[in-house]
Motif scaffolding. Sequence first.
Motif, PDB file in Angstrom:
ATOM      1  N   ALA A   1       0.868  -1.261   0.045  1.00 51.76           N
ATOM      2  CA  ALA A   1      -0.095   0.032   0.027  1.00 51.76           C
ATOM      3  C   ALA A   1       0.871   1.184  -0.067  1.00 51.76           C
ATOM      4  O   ALA A   1       0.446   2.582  -0.500  1.00 51.76           O
ATOM      5  CB  ALA A   1      -0.843  -0.043   1.287  1.00 51.76           C
ATOM      6  N   GLU A   2       2.183   1.054   0.246  1.00 52.01           N
ATOM      7  CA  GLU A   2       3.014   2.299   0.478  1.00 52.01           C
ATOM      8  C   GLU A   2       3.948   2.557  -0.818  1.00 52.01           C
ATOM      9  O   GLU A   2       4.682   3.507  -0.752  1.00 52.01           O
ATOM     10  CB  GLU A   2       3.935   2.272   1.751  1.00 52.01           C
ATOM     11  CG  GLU A   2       3.047   2.207   2.975  1.00 52.01           C
ATOM     12  CD  GLU A   2       3.712   2.145   4.209  1.00 52.01           C
ATOM     13  OE1 GLU A   2       5.095   2.019   4.073  1.00 52.01           O
ATOM     14  OE2 GLU A   2       3.181   1.782   5.239  1.00 52.01           O
ATOM     15  N   ARG A   3       3.953   1.568  -1.472  1.00 57.39           N
ATOM     16  CA  ARG A   3       5.026   1.670  -2.763  1.00 57.39           C
ATOM     17  C   ARG A   3       4.483   2.705  -3.801  1.00 57.39           C
ATOM     18  O   ARG A   3       5.720   3.438  -4.325  1.00 57.39           O
ATOM     19  CB  ARG A   3       4.799   0.209  -3.536  1.00 57.39           C
ATOM     20  CG  ARG A   3       5.237  -0.872  -2.504  1.00 57.39           C
ATOM     21  CD  ARG A   3       5.296  -2.373  -3.136  1.00 57.39           C
ATOM     22  NE  ARG A   3       5.522  -3.154  -2.340  1.00 57.39           N
ATOM     23  CZ  ARG A   3       5.406  -4.518  -2.475  1.00 57.39           C
ATOM     24  NH1 ARG A   3       4.788  -4.939  -3.501  1.00 57.39           N
ATOM     25  NH2 ARG A   3       5.575  -5.452  -1.619  1.00 57.39           N
ATOM     26  N   GLU A   4       3.563   2.901  -3.844  1.00 59.47           N
ATOM     27  CA  GLU A   4       3.291   4.105  -4.955  1.00 59.47           C
ATOM     28  C   GLU A   4       3.665   5.484  -4.397  1.00 59.47           C
ATOM     29  O   GLU A   4       4.416   6.153  -5.138  1.00 59.47           O
ATOM     30  CB  GLU A   4       1.757   4.168  -5.222  1.00 59.47           C
ATOM     31  CG  GLU A   4       1.191   5.082  -6.395  1.00 59.47           C
ATOM     32  CD  GLU A   4      -0.064   5.017  -6.672  1.00 59.47           C
ATOM     33  OE1 GLU A   4      -0.519   6.276  -7.258  1.00 59.47           O
ATOM     34  OE2 GLU A   4      -0.897   4.279  -6.496  1.00 59.47           O
ATOM     35  N   ALA A   5       3.297   5.661  -3.337  1.00 60.28           N
ATOM     36  CA  ALA A   5       4.279   6.723  -2.542  1.00 60.28           C
ATOM     37  C   ALA A   5       5.494   6.836  -2.736  1.00 60.28           C
ATOM     38  O   ALA A   5       6.072   7.982  -2.891  1.00 60.28           O
ATOM     39  CB  ALA A   5       3.593   7.051  -1.225  1.00 60.28           C
ATOM     40  N   PHE A   6       6.129   5.620  -2.167  1.00 59.18           N
ATOM     41  CA  PHE A   6       7.667   5.513  -2.383  1.00 59.18           C
ATOM     42  C   PHE A   6       8.322   5.983  -3.559  1.00 59.18           C
ATOM     43  O   PHE A   6       9.143   6.515  -3.868  1.00 59.18           O
ATOM     44  CB  PHE A   6       7.796   3.975  -1.926  1.00 59.18           C
ATOM     45  CG  PHE A   6       9.317   3.711  -2.065  1.00 59.18           C
ATOM     46  CD1 PHE A   6      10.343   4.155  -1.119  1.00 59.18           C
ATOM     47  CD2 PHE A   6       9.882   2.866  -3.006  1.00 59.18           C
ATOM     48  CE1 PHE A   6      11.716   3.740  -1.138  1.00 59.18           C
ATOM     49  CE2 PHE A   6      11.178   2.717  -3.363  1.00 59.18           C
ATOM     50  CZ  PHE A   6      12.030   3.030  -2.478  1.00 59.18           C
ATOM     51  N   LEU A   7       7.754   5.289  -4.701  1.00 61.25           N
ATOM     52  CA  LEU A   7       8.257   5.623  -6.203  1.00 61.25           C
ATOM     53  C   LEU A   7       7.977   7.078  -6.430  1.00 61.25           C
ATOM     54  O   LEU A   7       8.778   7.628  -7.135  1.00 61.25           O
ATOM     55  CB  LEU A   7       7.431   4.753  -7.295  1.00 61.25           C
ATOM     56  CG  LEU A   7       7.943   3.391  -7.103  1.00 61.25           C
ATOM     57  CD1 LEU A   7       6.840   2.504  -8.058  1.00 61.25           C
ATOM     58  CD2 LEU A   7       9.274   3.122  -7.331  1.00 61.25           C
ATOM     59  N   SER A   8       6.894   7.761  -5.927  1.00 64.50           N
ATOM     60  CA  SER A   8       6.438   9.151  -6.513  1.00 64.50           C
ATOM     61  C   SER A   8       7.575  10.097  -5.665  1.00 64.50           C
ATOM     62  O   SER A   8       7.884  11.142  -6.191  1.00 64.50           O
ATOM     63  CB  SER A   8       5.166   9.407  -5.739  1.00 64.50           C
ATOM     64  OG  SER A   8       3.998   8.915  -6.457  1.00 64.50           O
ATOM     65  N   GLU A   9       7.989   9.508  -4.668  1.00 62.41           N
ATOM     66  CA  GLU A   9       8.874  10.285  -3.770  1.00 62.41           C
ATOM     67  C   GLU A   9      10.413  10.152  -4.572  1.00 62.41           C
ATOM     68  O   GLU A   9      11.337  11.031  -4.072  1.00 62.41           O
ATOM     69  CB  GLU A   9       8.845  10.090  -2.345  1.00 62.41           C
ATOM     70  CG  GLU A   9       7.779  10.419  -1.659  1.00 62.41           C
ATOM     71  CD  GLU A   9       7.496   9.928  -0.351  1.00 62.41           C
ATOM     72  OE1 GLU A   9       8.680   9.122   0.144  1.00 62.41           O
ATOM     73  OE2 GLU A   9       6.575  10.321   0.149  1.00 62.41           O
ATOM     74  N   SER A  10      10.624   9.217  -5.175  1.00 58.92           N
ATOM     75  CA  SER A  10      11.940   8.865  -5.740  1.00 58.92           C
ATOM     76  C   SER A  10      12.388   9.948  -6.725  1.00 58.92           C
ATOM     77  O   SER A  10      11.613  10.328  -7.321  1.00 58.92           O
ATOM     78  CB  SER A  10      11.770   7.539  -6.882  1.00 58.92           C
ATOM     79  OG  SER A  10      12.854   7.272  -7.298  1.00 58.92           O
ATOM     80  N   ARG A  11      13.860  10.216  -6.774  1.00 56.45           N
ATOM     81  CA  ARG A  11      14.342  11.353  -7.647  1.00 56.45           C
ATOM     82  C   ARG A  11      14.618  10.536  -8.919  1.00 56.45           C
ATOM     83  O   ARG A  11      15.284  11.383  -9.792  1.00 56.45           O
ATOM     84  CB  ARG A  11      15.608  11.915  -6.890  1.00 56.45           C
ATOM     85  CG  ARG A  11      15.258  12.738  -5.748  1.00 56.45           C
ATOM     86  CD  ARG A  11      16.492  13.031  -5.273  1.00 56.45           C
ATOM     87  NE  ARG A  11      16.211  13.599  -3.679  1.00 56.45           N
ATOM     88  CZ  ARG A  11      16.445  14.923  -3.479  1.00 56.45           C
ATOM     89  NH1 ARG A  11      16.906  15.686  -4.486  1.00 56.45           N
ATOM     90  NH2 ARG A  11      16.090  15.701  -2.401  1.00 56.45           N
TER      91      ARG A  11
END
Length: 72
Positions: free
Chosen positions: A24-34
């Motif tokens: 459930a947290e993976r999409e946000a993790f990827l969005s925050e990736s540089r």
Amino acid sequence: MSDGAARWRRVDALCQAALEIPEAEREAFLSESRDDADVRREVAALLAEASEAERFLESPVGAAAASALAEA
């Protein structure tokens, strides 16, 4: 080292890191990736395949067989 090899290492590292956190947290993790959008898209596709494979492995064999036959 080629750009392709470096890119693949980054995709692999990001994918491995994402697999360590709840789905459930993976999409946000990827969005925050540089990382650039192509890297993020590739990682998202790999994560989707991993999730699908995990659900398949967790399902009873009979249900998977019935589903496969229904799709054929």
